[in-house]
Design an enzyme around this catalytic site. Structure first.
Site, PDB file in Angstrom:
ATOM      1  N   LYS A   1      32.257  82.860 124.029  1.00  0.00           N
ATOM      2  CA  LYS A   1      32.829  81.970 125.030  1.00  0.00           C
ATOM      3  C   LYS A   1      32.967  80.551 124.470  1.00  0.00           C
ATOM      4  O   LYS A   1      33.776  80.336 123.594  1.00  0.00           O
ATOM      5  CB  LYS A   1      31.967  82.024 126.298  1.00  0.00           C
ATOM      6  CG  LYS A   1      31.563  83.456 126.729  1.00  0.00           C
ATOM      7  CD  LYS A   1      32.726  84.321 127.167  1.00  0.00           C
ATOM      8  CE  LYS A   1      32.383  85.797 127.354  1.00  0.00           C
ATOM      9  NZ  LYS A   1      31.247  86.091 128.216  1.00  0.00           N
TER      10      LYS A   1
ATOM     11  N   ASP B   1      20.216  82.449 130.242  1.00  0.00           N
ATOM     12  CA  ASP B   1      21.567  82.607 129.701  1.00  0.00           C
ATOM     13  C   ASP B   1      22.273  81.270 129.911  1.00  0.00           C
ATOM     14  O   ASP B   1      22.564  80.868 131.041  1.00  0.00           O
ATOM     15  CB  ASP B   1      22.295  83.751 130.420  1.00  0.00           C
ATOM     16  CG  ASP B   1      23.650  84.058 129.796  1.00  0.00           C
ATOM     17  OD1 ASP B   1      24.303  83.111 129.304  1.00  0.00           O
ATOM     18  OD2 ASP B   1      24.068  85.232 129.820  1.00  0.00           O
TER      19      ASP B   1
ATOM     20  N   TYR C   1      25.723  87.829 134.585  1.00  0.00           N
ATOM     21  CA  TYR C   1      26.957  88.413 134.056  1.00  0.00           C
ATOM     22  C   TYR C   1      26.945  89.931 134.343  1.00  0.00           C
ATOM     23  O   TYR C   1      25.895  90.565 134.245  1.00  0.00           O
ATOM     24  CB  TYR C   1      27.039  88.137 132.551  1.00  0.00           C
ATOM     25  CG  TYR C   1      28.114  88.917 131.867  1.00  0.00           C
ATOM     26  CD1 TYR C   1      29.454  88.707 132.182  1.00  0.00           C
ATOM     27  CD2 TYR C   1      27.811  89.884 130.924  1.00  0.00           C
ATOM     28  CE1 TYR C   1      30.453  89.446 131.574  1.00  0.00           C
ATOM     29  CE2 TYR C   1      28.805  90.630 130.297  1.00  0.00           C
ATOM     30  CZ  TYR C   1      30.121  90.406 130.639  1.00  0.00           C
ATOM     31  OH  TYR C   1      31.096  91.143 130.032  1.00  0.00           O
TER      32      TYR C   1
ATOM     33  N   ARG D   1      23.071  93.502 106.274  1.00  0.00           N
ATOM     34  CA  ARG D   1      22.435  93.782 107.574  1.00  0.00           C
ATOM     35  C   ARG D   1      21.101  93.055 107.702  1.00  0.00           C
ATOM     36  O   ARG D   1      20.575  92.856 108.790  1.00  0.00           O
ATOM     37  CB  ARG D   1      22.264  95.300 107.787  1.00  0.00           C
ATOM     38  CG  ARG D   1      21.632  95.659 109.127  1.00  0.00           C
ATOM     39  CD  ARG D   1      21.939  97.076 109.610  1.00  0.00           C
ATOM     40  NE  ARG D   1      22.002  98.059 108.566  1.00  0.00           N
ATOM     41  CZ  ARG D   1      20.938  98.551 107.929  1.00  0.00           C
ATOM     42  NH1 ARG D   1      19.731  98.152 108.247  1.00  0.00           N
ATOM     43  NH2 ARG D   1      21.101  99.449 106.984  1.00  0.00           N
TER      44      ARG D   1
END
Ligand SMILES: *Cc1c(COP(=O)(O)O)cnc(C)c1O
Length: 403
Positions: free
Chosen positions: A213, A188, A123, A69
């Protein structure tokens, strides 16, 4: 001065070599996939020092990893490569695009800067995260020309998407960065990718990708990443460590592999998209086509008929949300990607109920056109409906009675 600095290499070369420079010296060709969650060490004094250093600075720990982590070597390769492609000092990867945006908002909010100025459309889930105030932030939605006047003493972020999801609206990033002034601008860049646009060259401080994407490119990995300066990256790593939205190492491996073909995929898909745009623009069944000046593989268009019938009519094209894959996908933003955004807000963002969003893949353009052509005919919009009357889908027209 080094002779092989990144600055001297082209994007295509970086795409296949960045994050992999040490492999030959390791005697490896493919990047190693490190799935360890923990790392054995008999030297707990050294581990304590590494944790102290990370807690104090957020710098990537030196030496052997401690816990996954905190740091993972496979994910770090993807981060290094993406930073090189975006031309930033650093990048920090997350479990998804939304986890990356969440961490960014938390970094700013934890400094007492809870206000965000943003331009629609974004988005759907980004819009929802900001509008809902789920993280205790507050948003002011503005037109690009109103950014400067919307900034308050507690504004921590200005956020835009360009080209935007789903309308492909473009922003003048240099003008937006200037309007943001000393407030960090987050762009973005999911739709453009660094192949078509590097927002930090226009003054953005943070670049967000849904790596799900184009960066991954094959529809089989969920991830997100922020490219930024090292100071911001340190804050993001500390938030990531504390909140746990880490990228899985297998996802990091697949994203690094995806980057190597990013330039060729984006260029080939964009060429096909431009040809489909040309055909859609002169088609009477299509009332409006959206395609950005910088190009790209995303196309949006409004149909005269019923957009749901186009979705149900495609056979080769995949009727699915998401984008950026090797296969062509089409979806109805009003039903899926932007469903979570209330109808009025969708409208103010320019998202028409007749709008379809298509992500063009690597198929042959003629095969794609044949499928689209048939689906558009099935949409019952072969003859544009008069404006004062709703379009009647072809299947709803009663068959003439047999004599
Ligand atoms: C999909 C998407 C996101 C969210 O990314 P996830 O990886 O699905 O969390 C953010 N921005 C844009 C432009 C997107 O298309």
């Amino acid at each position: 001065m080094e002779t092989t600095t990144a600055a001297t290499r082209s994007l295509a070369t970086e795409a296949v070599h960045a994050g992999r420079e040490d492999l030959a010296a390791l005697g490896l060709h493919a990047a190693p996939l490190d799935l360890s969650t923990t790392y054995p060490s008999h030297d707990s004094r050294a581990e304590a020092a590494r944790i102290d250093e990370f807690a104090a600075t957020g710098a990537r720990p030196d030496g052997p990893p401690v816990y996954s982590r905190l740091d993972n070597p496979t994910v770090a390769r993807f981060e290094d490569a993406l930073a090189r492609l975006e031309g930033t000092e650093a990048a920090v990867a997350f479990a998804s695009g939304m986890a990356a945006l969440t961490a960014t908002l938390l970094v700013r909010a934890s400094a007492g800067l809870r206000h965000v100025v943003a331009v629609r459309p974004l988005y759907g889930c980004s819009d929802h995260l900001l509008t809902s105030g789920l993280l205790g932030t507050e948003v002011t939605w503005v037109d690009p020309g109103e950014i400067a006047e919307a900034i308050r003493p507690d504004t921590g972020l200005v956020m835009v998407e360009s080209p935007a999801n789903p309308t492909l609206a473009e922003q003048d990033l240099a003008a937006v960065a200037e309007a943001a002034g000393s407030v960090p601008l987050l762009v973005d860049n999911t739709f453009a990718t660094p192949v078509l646009q590097r927002p930090c060259e226009s003054g953005a401080r943070l670049v967000l990708h849904s790596a799900t994407k184009y960066l991954g490119g094959h529809g089989d990995v969920l991830g997100g990443v922020i490219a930024c300066d090292e100071e911001t990256a340190r804050q993001l790593r500390q938030i990531r460590f504390a909140t746990g939205g880490v990228l899985h190492p297998l996802a990091g491996y697949l994203l690094l592999r995806g980057l190597s073909t990013l330039p060729v995929r984006v260029r080939a898909q964009s060429a096909t998209a431009a040809e489909l745009v040309r055909r859609l623009a002169e088609d009477p069944r299509v009332t409006r086509v959206h395609y950005p000046r910088i190009g790209g593989a995303m196309v949006a268009f409004e149909v005269a008929g019923d957009p749901h019938e186009v979705i149900s009519g495609v056979r080769l094209i995949t009727p699915a949300v998401s984008l950026g894959s090797v296969d062509t996908l089409i979806q109805h933003p009003g039903s899926i990607s932007h469903r979570i955004v209330p109808e009025d807000d969708r409208r103010s963002g320019g998202i028409d109920e007749k709008l379809l969003r298509m992500s063009v893949g690597l198929e042959d353009v003629e095969d794609l056109w044949r499928d689209l052509d048939a689906a558009l005919s099935g949409a019952g919009s072969a003859v544009p409906a008069p404006a004062d009357r709703p379009a009647v889908p072809a299947h709803a027209v009663p068959e003439p009675a047999m004599p």
